[in-house]
Motif scaffolding. Structure first.
Motif, PDB file in Angstrom:
ATOM      1  N   ASP A   1     -71.223  19.508  48.358  1.00  0.00           N
ATOM      2  CA  ASP A   1     -70.510  18.712  48.998  1.00  0.00           C
ATOM      3  C   ASP A   1     -71.107  18.021  47.206  1.00  0.00           C
ATOM      4  O   ASP A   1     -69.539  18.109  47.435  1.00  0.00           O
ATOM      5  CB  ASP A   1     -70.986  17.665  49.756  1.00  0.00           C
ATOM      6  N   LYS A   2     -72.068  17.686  46.819  1.00  0.00           N
ATOM      7  CA  LYS A   2     -71.909  17.152  46.001  1.00  0.00           C
ATOM      8  C   LYS A   2     -72.643  17.975  44.691  1.00  0.00           C
ATOM      9  O   LYS A   2     -74.002  18.208  44.892  1.00  0.00           O
ATOM     10  CB  LYS A   2     -72.238  15.661  45.610  1.00  0.00           C
ATOM     11  N   GLU A   3     -72.405  18.111  43.035  1.00  0.00           N
ATOM     12  CA  GLU A   3     -73.296  18.588  42.478  1.00  0.00           C
ATOM     13  C   GLU A   3     -74.517  18.415  42.166  1.00  0.00           C
ATOM     14  O   GLU A   3     -74.116  16.632  41.633  1.00  0.00           O
ATOM     15  CB  GLU A   3     -71.924  19.696  40.888  1.00  0.00           C
ATOM     16  N   PRO A   4     -75.877  18.120  41.397  1.00  0.00           N
ATOM     17  CA  PRO A   4     -76.270  17.616  41.162  1.00  0.00           C
ATOM     18  C   PRO A   4     -75.808  17.090  39.822  1.00  0.00           C
ATOM     19  O   PRO A   4     -75.621  17.801  39.023  1.00  0.00           O
ATOM     20  CB  PRO A   4     -77.909  18.412  41.144  1.00  0.00           C
ATOM     21  N   GLU A   5     -76.659  15.828  38.651  1.00  0.00           N
ATOM     22  CA  GLU A   5     -76.128  15.231  37.984  1.00  0.00           C
ATOM     23  C   GLU A   5     -77.084  15.926  36.620  1.00  0.00           C
ATOM     24  O   GLU A   5     -76.271  16.168  36.002  1.00  0.00           O
ATOM     25  CB  GLU A   5     -76.697  14.220  38.053  1.00  0.00           C
ATOM     26  N   PHE A   6     -78.417  17.110  36.976  1.00  0.00           N
ATOM     27  CA  PHE A   6     -78.870  17.618  36.186  1.00  0.00           C
ATOM     28  C   PHE A   6     -79.287  18.821  35.597  1.00  0.00           C
ATOM     29  O   PHE A   6     -78.770  19.470  36.928  1.00  0.00           O
ATOM     30  CB  PHE A   6     -79.608  17.490  35.682  1.00  0.00           C
ATOM     31  N   GLU A   7     -78.373  19.555  34.655  1.00  0.00           N
ATOM     32  CA  GLU A   7     -78.593  20.534  34.642  1.00  0.00           C
ATOM     33  C   GLU A   7     -79.437  22.026  35.384  1.00  0.00           C
ATOM     34  O   GLU A   7     -78.928  22.911  36.057  1.00  0.00           O
ATOM     35  CB  GLU A   7     -78.154  20.981  33.754  1.00  0.00           C
ATOM     36  N   SER A   8     -80.824  21.279  34.511  1.00  0.00           N
ATOM     37  CA  SER A   8     -82.361  21.966  35.772  1.00  0.00           C
ATOM     38  C   SER A   8     -81.174  22.078  37.517  1.00  0.00           C
ATOM     39  O   SER A   8     -82.211  22.888  37.782  1.00  0.00           O
ATOM     40  CB  SER A   8     -83.076  21.000  35.015  1.00  0.00           C
ATOM     41  N   GLN A   9     -81.520  21.049  37.736  1.00  0.00           N
ATOM     42  CA  GLN A   9     -81.495  21.227  39.342  1.00  0.00           C
ATOM     43  C   GLN A   9     -80.214  21.640  39.583  1.00  0.00           C
ATOM     44  O   GLN A   9     -79.793  22.574  40.488  1.00  0.00           O
ATOM     45  CB  GLN A   9     -80.572  19.126  39.833  1.00  0.00           C
ATOM     46  N   ARG A  10     -78.768  21.431  38.873  1.00  0.00           N
ATOM     47  CA  ARG A  10     -78.397  22.588  38.890  1.00  0.00           C
ATOM     48  C   ARG A  10     -77.635  23.647  39.633  1.00  0.00           C
ATOM     49  O   ARG A  10     -77.541  25.072  39.711  1.00  0.00           O
ATOM     50  CB  ARG A  10     -76.452  22.300  38.260  1.00  0.00           C
ATOM     51  N   SER A  11     -78.875  24.284  38.263  1.00  0.00           N
ATOM     52  CA  SER A  11     -78.810  26.460  37.638  1.00  0.00           C
ATOM     53  C   SER A  11     -79.848  26.289  38.890  1.00  0.00           C
ATOM     54  O   SER A  11     -79.912  27.336  39.071  1.00  0.00           O
ATOM     55  CB  SER A  11     -79.382  25.842  36.906  1.00  0.00           C
ATOM     56  N   ALA A  12     -80.252  25.283  38.978  1.00  0.00           N
ATOM     57  CA  ALA A  12     -81.640  25.447  40.429  1.00  0.00           C
ATOM     58  C   ALA A  12     -80.779  26.010  42.180  1.00  0.00           C
ATOM     59  O   ALA A  12     -81.539  27.080  43.062  1.00  0.00           O
ATOM     60  CB  ALA A  12     -82.568  25.090  40.681  1.00  0.00           C
ATOM     61  N   LEU A  13     -79.381  25.499  42.218  1.00  0.00           N
ATOM     62  CA  LEU A  13     -78.544  25.846  42.944  1.00  0.00           C
ATOM     63  C   LEU A  13     -78.980  27.512  43.704  1.00  0.00           C
ATOM     64  O   LEU A  13     -77.973  27.877  42.519  1.00  0.00           O
ATOM     65  CB  LEU A  13     -77.929  25.027  43.227  1.00  0.00           C
ATOM     66  N   PRO A  14     -78.490  28.507  44.834  1.00  0.00           N
ATOM     67  CA  PRO A  14     -78.417  29.422  44.917  1.00  0.00           C
ATOM     68  C   PRO A  14     -76.669  28.583  45.141  1.00  0.00           C
ATOM     69  O   PRO A  14     -76.554  27.668  46.151  1.00  0.00           O
ATOM     70  CB  PRO A  14     -78.815  29.519  46.679  1.00  0.00           C
ATOM     71  N   ARG A  15     -75.618  30.258  45.408  1.00  0.00           N
ATOM     72  CA  ARG A  15     -74.154  29.601  44.753  1.00  0.00           C
ATOM     73  C   ARG A  15     -73.441  30.834  46.077  1.00  0.00           C
ATOM     74  O   ARG A  15     -72.810  30.946  46.577  1.00  0.00           O
ATOM     75  CB  ARG A  15     -73.869  30.219  43.262  1.00  0.00           C
ATOM     76  N   VAL A  16     -74.382  31.835  45.741  1.00  0.00           N
ATOM     77  CA  VAL A  16     -74.077  33.219  46.472  1.00  0.00           C
ATOM     78  C   VAL A  16     -74.552  33.941  47.779  1.00  0.00           C
ATOM     79  O   VAL A  16     -75.164  34.391  46.711  1.00  0.00           O
ATOM     80  CB  VAL A  16     -72.537  33.720  45.646  1.00  0.00           C
ATOM     81  N   LEU A  17     -74.265  33.862  48.508  1.00  0.00           N
ATOM     82  CA  LEU A  17     -74.842  35.011  49.281  1.00  0.00           C
ATOM     83  C   LEU A  17     -74.360  36.262  49.284  1.00  0.00           C
ATOM     84  O   LEU A  17     -73.176  36.674  49.263  1.00  0.00           O
ATOM     85  CB  LEU A  17     -74.636  34.519  51.129  1.00  0.00           C
TER      86      LEU A  17
END
Length: 131
Positions: free
Chosen positions: A68-84
């Motif tokens: 829904d919304k990307e996190p503000e910090f790069e360290s948080q964005r890089s932690a998210l799984p993207r594609v199953l």
């Protein structure tokens, strides 16, 4: 990979999947009956607490999680799984982004009031799923 987030929610309210072999953080994905997905990252240790969380509204046709919304910090964005990229063990283990570490189902829950899934909402979601 074609998948629906509701495929991983179970029959009650939802299921929690936890990333295996994680040492610094406890990363969890929660799948709900209405197709919503919640990513939660907790720290370990004496001061264990929620670091951040993000909501998604499901997968697209290629298995990409629709945050829904990307996190503000790069360290948080890089932690998210993207594609199953793989579903293993009859849906109890999920692999994302082709990485070795999987998310393994740890819990099926009947409600999750802190995240907006109280007993009445779950009742209506279950009824809608049956109909």
């Amino acid at each position: 990979m074609t998948a629906k987030s509701t495929d991983f929610a179970g029959a009650l309210c939802g299921r929690r999947y936890e990333k295996e072999m994680e040492t610094h953080f406890r990363d969890c994905l929660l799948f709900y009956l209405d197709g919503r997905i919640r990513f939660e990252r907790y720290c370990y240790g004496e001061a264990a607490c929620l670091v951040f969380s993000v909501w998604a509204h499901g997968f697209d046709a290629q298995g990409k999680i629709l945050w829904d919304k990307e996190p503000e910090f790069e360290s948080q964005r890089s932690a998210l799984p993207r594609v199953l990229t793989d579903v293993q063990e009859e849906g109890t283990a999920l692999q994302f982004d082709g990485l070795h570490k999987r998310y393994v189902m740890t819990e099926e829950f009947a409600s999750d009031k802190p995240n907006g899934y109280g007993k009445w909402k779950v009742f209506w979601l279950q009824r809608r799923k049956k109909g």
